[in-house]
Write an enzyme that holds these catalytic residues in place. Structure first.
Site, mmCIF file in Angstrom:
data_model
loop_
_atom_site.group_PDB
_atom_site.id
_atom_site.type_symbol
_atom_site.label_atom_id
_atom_site.label_comp_id
_atom_site.label_asym_id
_atom_site.label_seq_id
_atom_site.Cartn_x
_atom_site.Cartn_y
_atom_site.Cartn_z
ATOM 1 N N SER A 13 0.829 -1.208 0.000
ATOM 2 C CA SER A 13 0.000 0.000 0.000
ATOM 3 C C SER A 13 0.862 1.256 0.000
ATOM 4 C CB SER A 13 -0.890 0.002 1.244
ATOM 5 O OG SER A 13 -0.072 0.060 2.400
ATOM 6 N N GLY A 45 -5.373 -0.549 5.401
ATOM 7 C CA GLY A 45 -5.923 -1.318 6.525
ATOM 8 C C GLY A 45 -7.138 -0.710 7.183
ATOM 9 N N CYS A 75 2.247 -7.049 1.640
ATOM 10 C CA CYS A 75 1.276 -6.316 2.454
ATOM 11 C C CYS A 75 0.309 -7.350 3.034
ATOM 12 C CB CYS A 75 0.537 -5.328 1.549
ATOM 13 S SG CYS A 75 -0.803 -4.438 2.347
ATOM 14 N N CYS A 186 2.056 -6.309 10.060
ATOM 15 C CA CYS A 186 1.906 -5.311 8.993
ATOM 16 C C CYS A 186 3.321 -4.929 8.588
ATOM 17 C CB CYS A 186 1.141 -4.091 9.514
ATOM 18 S SG CYS A 186 1.267 -2.635 8.430
ATOM 19 N N THR A 187 3.575 -4.849 7.280
ATOM 20 C CA THR A 187 4.954 -4.657 6.826
ATOM 21 C C THR A 187 5.481 -3.253 7.094
ATOM 22 O OG1 THR A 187 4.118 -4.208 4.588
ATOM 23 C CG2 THR A 187 4.790 -6.467 5.081
HETATM 24 N N1 DGL Z 1 1.741 -2.598 5.002
HETATM 25 C C1 DGL Z 1 0.436 -3.094 4.989
HETATM 26 C C2 DGL Z 1 0.291 -4.418 5.720
HETATM 27 O O1 DGL Z 1 1.225 -5.184 5.777
HETATM 28 C C3 DGL Z 1 -0.747 -2.208 5.179
HETATM 29 C C4 DGL Z 1 -0.625 -0.866 5.764
HETATM 30 C C5 DGL Z 1 -1.842 -0.031 5.417
HETATM 31 O O2 DGL Z 1 -1.825 0.503 4.292
HETATM 32 O O3 DGL Z 1 -2.775 0.036 6.205
HETATM 33 O O4 DGL Z 1 -0.746 -4.734 6.229
#
Ligand code: DGL
Length: 257
Positions: A13, A45, A75, A186-187
């Protein structure tokens, strides 16, 4: 270009997937990577399932149109919302997703309570609920939706007062709980691992899914005969729906954390 030497598509994202990209470039240094972050639409998210599905499918279709040989959905939120649809739509393409590392945390020998930090959508989705339920007899799995945390990372609040205030409030209910593991589901969160450790305030193991995803990517490329045949180091290219974020991508890619 030979199929084996085409780039691997990477998607998040926004900036978070760069934490996974680092694990992948370390394990597969001869591969080229084409990373697309959709920072215009981050955070995913806190959007509806339908919106995240549409955005993810559109982004992955874009990477495939650029000739990538495999795709990593770096993600957790996009994986839980769209991985099945993506695999149905592109059955010939290796598509690797990421999910919160509940399994290694719950199975660790000294683990009785595992706190899983993830976006509200990841936690609400069926895929995560099944994963958490599968390990609830091995550990007390506590799910913690972290509304707003990915956005703070996206805005560059890594180790500052804003981040400290956010995390202290988030962890308040766990002050008297014993927690052995925190899973970064979450990454975006590995970039604030030090702030999480500091504000949690007690010794805790912190685990994320980056290395497991990198190993899975390598396995899938090997099985499909798609490992790069090049002798020279691969290259990373960043694209972002907010082009001014590309410099930030390089900064995070090279950051020590
Ligand atoms: N980096 C994403 C994940 O691993 C999402 C972060 C987001 O855009 O809310 O869930």
């Amino acid at each position: 270009m030979d199929t084996q030497n085409r780039p691997i598509g990477f998607f998040d994202s926004g900036l978070g997937g760069i934490s996974v990209l680092r694990a992948c470039t370390a394990l597969l240094p001869r591969e080229d990577f084409l990373y697309f972050g959709d920072s215009v639409n981050a955070p995913y998210g806190e959007k509806s399932l339908e919106t995240v599905r549409d955005l993810t499918i559109q982004a992955i279709d874009g990477l495939i149109a650029q000739g990538v040989k495999a795709v990593v959905v770096a993600c957790n939120t996009a994986t839980s919302a769209a991985i099945t649809l993506l695999r149905d739509k592109h059955p010939q393409m290796p598509i690797i997703g990421i999910e919160p590392a509940v399994k290694p945390a719950a199975q660790a020998h000294n683990s009785s309570s595992v706190l899983v930090m993830a976006t509200p959508l990841t936690i609400q989705e069926d895929k995560y609920q099944k994963l958490a339920a599968a390990f609830c007899d091995q550990a007390n799995v506590i799910s913690l939706p972290c509304k707003g945390l990915a956005e703070l990372v996206e805005q560059g609040h890594m180790e500052d007062e804003v981040m400290d205030d956010y995390l202290q409030t988030l962890f308040l209910p766990f002050r008297h709980c014993s927690v052995e593991y925190i899973v970064l589901g979450c990454t975006h969160y590995p970039f604030v691992r030090s702030a999480i450790r500091k504000n949690f305030g007690r010794p805790v193991e912190i685990i994320d899914g980056s290395d497991g995803t990198a190993r899975q990517l390598k396995r899938q490329l090997e099985n499909a005969g798609l490992l790069s045949q090049r002798e020279t180091p691969g290259q990373v290219t960043f694209l972002n729906s907010r082009p001014e974020m590309v410099a930030k991508c390089w900064e995070l890619y090279n950051l020590e954390y």
